[in-house]
Write a protein that holds these residues in place. Structure first.
Motif, PDB file in Angstrom:
ATOM      1  N   ARG A   1      10.036   6.714 -12.138  1.00  0.00           N
ATOM      2  CA  ARG A   1       8.645   7.172 -11.993  1.00  0.00           C
ATOM      3  C   ARG A   1       7.993   6.515 -10.773  1.00  0.00           C
ATOM      4  O   ARG A   1       7.255   7.169 -10.044  1.00  0.00           O
ATOM      5  N   LEU A   2       8.254   5.234 -10.570  1.00  0.00           N
ATOM      6  CA  LEU A   2       7.673   4.537  -9.422  1.00  0.00           C
ATOM      7  C   LEU A   2       8.141   5.164  -8.111  1.00  0.00           C
ATOM      8  O   LEU A   2       7.341   5.402  -7.207  1.00  0.00           O
ATOM      9  N   TYR A   3       9.422   5.449  -8.006  1.00  0.00           N
ATOM     10  CA  TYR A   3       9.967   6.018  -6.769  1.00  0.00           C
ATOM     11  C   TYR A   3       9.375   7.383  -6.434  1.00  0.00           C
ATOM     12  O   TYR A   3       9.427   7.809  -5.288  1.00  0.00           O
ATOM     13  N   ASP A   4       8.810   8.070  -7.439  1.00  0.00           N
ATOM     14  CA  ASP A   4       8.180   9.372  -7.214  1.00  0.00           C
ATOM     15  C   ASP A   4       6.697   9.267  -6.850  1.00  0.00           C
ATOM     16  O   ASP A   4       6.086  10.283  -6.516  1.00  0.00           O
ATOM     17  N   GLN A   5       6.127   8.086  -6.930  1.00  0.00           N
ATOM     18  CA  GLN A   5       4.697   7.927  -6.655  1.00  0.00           C
ATOM     19  C   GLN A   5       4.432   8.031  -5.152  1.00  0.00           C
ATOM     20  O   GLN A   5       5.140   7.419  -4.346  1.00  0.00           O
ATOM     21  N   PRO A   6       3.397   8.766  -4.757  1.00  0.00           N
ATOM     22  CA  PRO A   6       3.091   8.890  -3.326  1.00  0.00           C
ATOM     23  C   PRO A   6       2.812   7.534  -2.666  1.00  0.00           C
ATOM     24  O   PRO A   6       3.154   7.334  -1.503  1.00  0.00           O
ATOM     25  N   GLU A   7       2.243   6.613  -3.416  1.00  0.00           N
ATOM     26  CA  GLU A   7       1.962   5.275  -2.862  1.00  0.00           C
ATOM     27  C   GLU A   7       3.257   4.557  -2.498  1.00  0.00           C
ATOM     28  O   GLU A   7       3.309   3.849  -1.495  1.00  0.00           O
ATOM     29  N   TRP A   8       4.293   4.735  -3.301  1.00  0.00           N
ATOM     30  CA  TRP A   8       5.594   4.108  -3.035  1.00  0.00           C
ATOM     31  C   TRP A   8       6.261   4.792  -1.840  1.00  0.00           C
ATOM     32  O   TRP A   8       6.763   4.123  -0.937  1.00  0.00           O
ATOM     33  N   VAL A   9       6.258   6.106  -1.857  1.00  0.00           N
ATOM     34  CA  VAL A   9       6.938   6.879  -0.814  1.00  0.00           C
ATOM     35  C   VAL A   9       6.344   6.583   0.563  1.00  0.00           C
ATOM     36  O   VAL A   9       7.070   6.421   1.544  1.00  0.00           O
ATOM     37  N   SER A  10       5.027   6.479   0.653  1.00  0.00           N
ATOM     38  CA  SER A  10       4.371   6.314   1.956  1.00  0.00           C
ATOM     39  C   SER A  10       4.229   4.867   2.413  1.00  0.00           C
ATOM     40  O   SER A  10       3.912   4.621   3.576  1.00  0.00           O
ATOM     41  N   ALA A  11       4.462   3.909   1.530  1.00  0.00           N
ATOM     42  CA  ALA A  11       4.252   2.494   1.888  1.00  0.00           C
ATOM     43  C   ALA A  11       5.255   2.026   2.930  1.00  0.00           C
ATOM     44  O   ALA A  11       6.451   2.238   2.794  1.00  0.00           O
ATOM     45  N   LYS A  12       4.736   1.373   3.952  1.00  0.00           N
ATOM     46  CA  LYS A  12       5.598   0.740   4.953  1.00  0.00           C
ATOM     47  C   LYS A  12       5.865  -0.711   4.551  1.00  0.00           C
ATOM     48  O   LYS A  12       6.958  -1.234   4.743  1.00  0.00           O
ATOM     49  N   THR A  13       4.851  -1.360   3.975  1.00  0.00           N
ATOM     50  CA  THR A  13       4.985  -2.734   3.506  1.00  0.00           C
ATOM     51  C   THR A  13       4.518  -2.797   2.062  1.00  0.00           C
ATOM     52  O   THR A  13       3.427  -2.340   1.743  1.00  0.00           O
ATOM     53  N   MET A  14       5.374  -3.354   1.208  1.00  0.00           N
ATOM     54  CA  MET A  14       5.003  -3.450  -0.206  1.00  0.00           C
ATOM     55  C   MET A  14       5.230  -4.849  -0.735  1.00  0.00           C
ATOM     56  O   MET A  14       6.172  -5.529  -0.348  1.00  0.00           O
ATOM     57  N   ALA A  15       4.310  -5.262  -1.595  1.00  0.00           N
ATOM     58  CA  ALA A  15       4.371  -6.571  -2.233  1.00  0.00           C
ATOM     59  C   ALA A  15       4.961  -6.410  -3.633  1.00  0.00           C
ATOM     60  O   ALA A  15       4.490  -5.596  -4.421  1.00  0.00           O
ATOM     61  N   ILE A  16       6.010  -7.187  -3.901  1.00  0.00           N
ATOM     62  CA  ILE A  16       6.700  -7.137  -5.192  1.00  0.00           C
ATOM     63  C   ILE A  16       7.017  -8.574  -5.595  1.00  0.00           C
ATOM     64  O   ILE A  16       7.435  -9.372  -4.757  1.00  0.00           O
TER      65      ILE A  16
ATOM     66  N   GLU B   1      -4.395  -6.904   4.558  1.00  0.00           N
ATOM     67  CA  GLU B   1      -4.695  -5.580   5.125  1.00  0.00           C
ATOM     68  C   GLU B   1      -3.454  -4.861   5.655  1.00  0.00           C
ATOM     69  O   GLU B   1      -3.503  -3.662   5.938  1.00  0.00           O
ATOM     70  N   GLU B   2      -2.329  -5.557   5.770  1.00  0.00           N
ATOM     71  CA  GLU B   2      -1.091  -4.924   6.231  1.00  0.00           C
ATOM     72  C   GLU B   2      -0.152  -4.559   5.077  1.00  0.00           C
ATOM     73  O   GLU B   2       0.921  -4.022   5.303  1.00  0.00           O
ATOM     74  N   ILE B   3      -0.559  -4.843   3.846  1.00  0.00           N
ATOM     75  CA  ILE B   3       0.242  -4.495   2.670  1.00  0.00           C
ATOM     76  C   ILE B   3      -0.276  -3.155   2.134  1.00  0.00           C
ATOM     77  O   ILE B   3      -1.435  -3.035   1.768  1.00  0.00           O
ATOM     78  N   ASP B   4       0.606  -2.151   2.117  1.00  0.00           N
ATOM     79  CA  ASP B   4       0.212  -0.807   1.690  1.00  0.00           C
ATOM     80  C   ASP B   4       0.186  -0.648   0.178  1.00  0.00           C
ATOM     81  O   ASP B   4      -0.642   0.083  -0.364  1.00  0.00           O
ATOM     82  N   LEU B   5       1.124  -1.304  -0.501  1.00  0.00           N
ATOM     83  CA  LEU B   5       1.248  -1.163  -1.943  1.00  0.00           C
ATOM     84  C   LEU B   5       1.593  -2.513  -2.544  1.00  0.00           C
ATOM     85  O   LEU B   5       2.473  -3.216  -2.042  1.00  0.00           O
ATOM     86  N   MET B   6       0.920  -2.839  -3.642  1.00  0.00           N
ATOM     87  CA  MET B   6       1.231  -4.044  -4.376  1.00  0.00           C
ATOM     88  C   MET B   6       1.638  -3.651  -5.793  1.00  0.00           C
ATOM     89  O   MET B   6       0.875  -2.995  -6.499  1.00  0.00           O
ATOM     90  N   VAL B   7       2.864  -4.021  -6.179  1.00  0.00           N
ATOM     91  CA  VAL B   7       3.328  -3.829  -7.550  1.00  0.00           C
ATOM     92  C   VAL B   7       2.912  -5.099  -8.288  1.00  0.00           C
ATOM     93  O   VAL B   7       3.468  -6.169  -8.070  1.00  0.00           O
ATOM     94  N   VAL B   8       1.886  -4.956  -9.126  1.00  0.00           N
ATOM     95  CA  VAL B   8       1.226  -6.111  -9.741  1.00  0.00           C
ATOM     96  C   VAL B   8       1.847  -6.433 -11.097  1.00  0.00           C
ATOM     97  O   VAL B   8       1.889  -5.570 -11.974  1.00  0.00           O
ATOM     98  N   PRO B   9       2.302  -7.679 -11.273  1.00  0.00           N
ATOM     99  CA  PRO B   9       2.900  -8.066 -12.552  1.00  0.00           C
ATOM    100  C   PRO B   9       1.843  -8.358 -13.607  1.00  0.00           C
ATOM    101  O   PRO B   9       0.657  -8.493 -13.303  1.00  0.00           O
ATOM    102  N   GLY B  10       2.292  -8.477 -14.837  1.00  0.00           N
ATOM    103  CA  GLY B  10       1.402  -8.853 -15.923  1.00  0.00           C
ATOM    104  C   GLY B  10       2.152  -8.891 -17.234  1.00  0.00           C
ATOM    105  O   GLY B  10       3.319  -8.508 -17.316  1.00  0.00           O
ATOM    106  N   VAL B  11       1.462  -9.352 -18.251  1.00  0.00           N
ATOM    107  CA  VAL B  11       2.036  -9.473 -19.582  1.00  0.00           C
ATOM    108  C   VAL B  11       1.742  -8.219 -20.403  1.00  0.00           C
ATOM    109  O   VAL B  11       2.573  -7.740 -21.159  1.00  0.00           O
TER     110      VAL B  11
END
Length: 184
Positions: A34-49, A114-124
């Motif tokens: 599901r994540l790989y299909d998200q437009p935010e994932w597809v278009s991100a050049k820099t992502m925080a994980i 400002e250079e991070i396009d997408l942040m995959v945010v962790p949590g409980v």
């Protein structure tokens, strides 16, 4: 019924640790797909994980997939005063284990928010509306307060919470989108 965040955090971590391995693997596969299909994932050049801990959704496949596609991956490094920064990782990155038991890069290029396009945010735990129960340190809430990019969290079914399970604090930052194995 509303519980304290500390009570909820303990309960959700216990649920995650007790999750059947087959269920976990099946749900993680759905989440990743599901994540790989998200437009935010597809278009991100820099992502925080984050580099996941044993009971969290495994982020290693996300990191490998993004790097294979040529996207830049940055991971958090904690700083004094409960702050953090994001550092580019590659095959030469060396890591050290923190007092929290988390791996962090020892060196590397720091990328501003400002250079991070997408942040995959962790949590409980998460609500479907983006309310997030973190690990209690406040690192992500502090960082997200000044972050303008897209945010997505991945929640196994056992991490999906009702809206009123815990009381939100004024400084809590919601995420834009919470993905679950069965749907948004």
């Amino acid at each position: 019924m509303t519980y304290t965040k500390k009570e909820m955090r303990k309960a959700y971590i216990a649920r995650l640790q007790q999750l059947d391995l087959n269920t976990r693997v099946r749900e993680e596969r759905r989440l990743v797909s599901r994540l790989y299909d998200q437009p935010e994932w597809v278009s991100a050049k820099t992502m925080a994980i984050t580099l996941s801990q044993s009971f969290e959704v495994d982020t290693a496949p996300l990191i490998l997939h993004a790097r294979y596609k040529g996207q830049t991956v940055v991971v958090p490094r904690t700083l004094p005063h409960r702050q953090m920064e994001f550092v580019v990782i590659d095959e030469d990155t060396t890591f050290e284990e923190t007092s929290f038991g988390v791996l962090e890069p020892m060196d590397g290029t720091v990328i501003p928010a400002e250079e991070i396009d997408l942040m995959v945010v962790p949590g409980v735990a998460f609500t479907t509306t983006g309310k997030r129960l973190g690990f209690g340190g406040g690192y992500y809430d502090r960082y997200l307060a000044n972050y303008q990019g897209a945010t997505i969290s991945l929640a196994l079914n056992t991490q999906v919470a009702a809206e009123d399970e815990w009381e939100a604090d004024p400084f809590d930052i919601t995420v834009n989108k919470v993905l679950t194995p069965s749907g948004d």
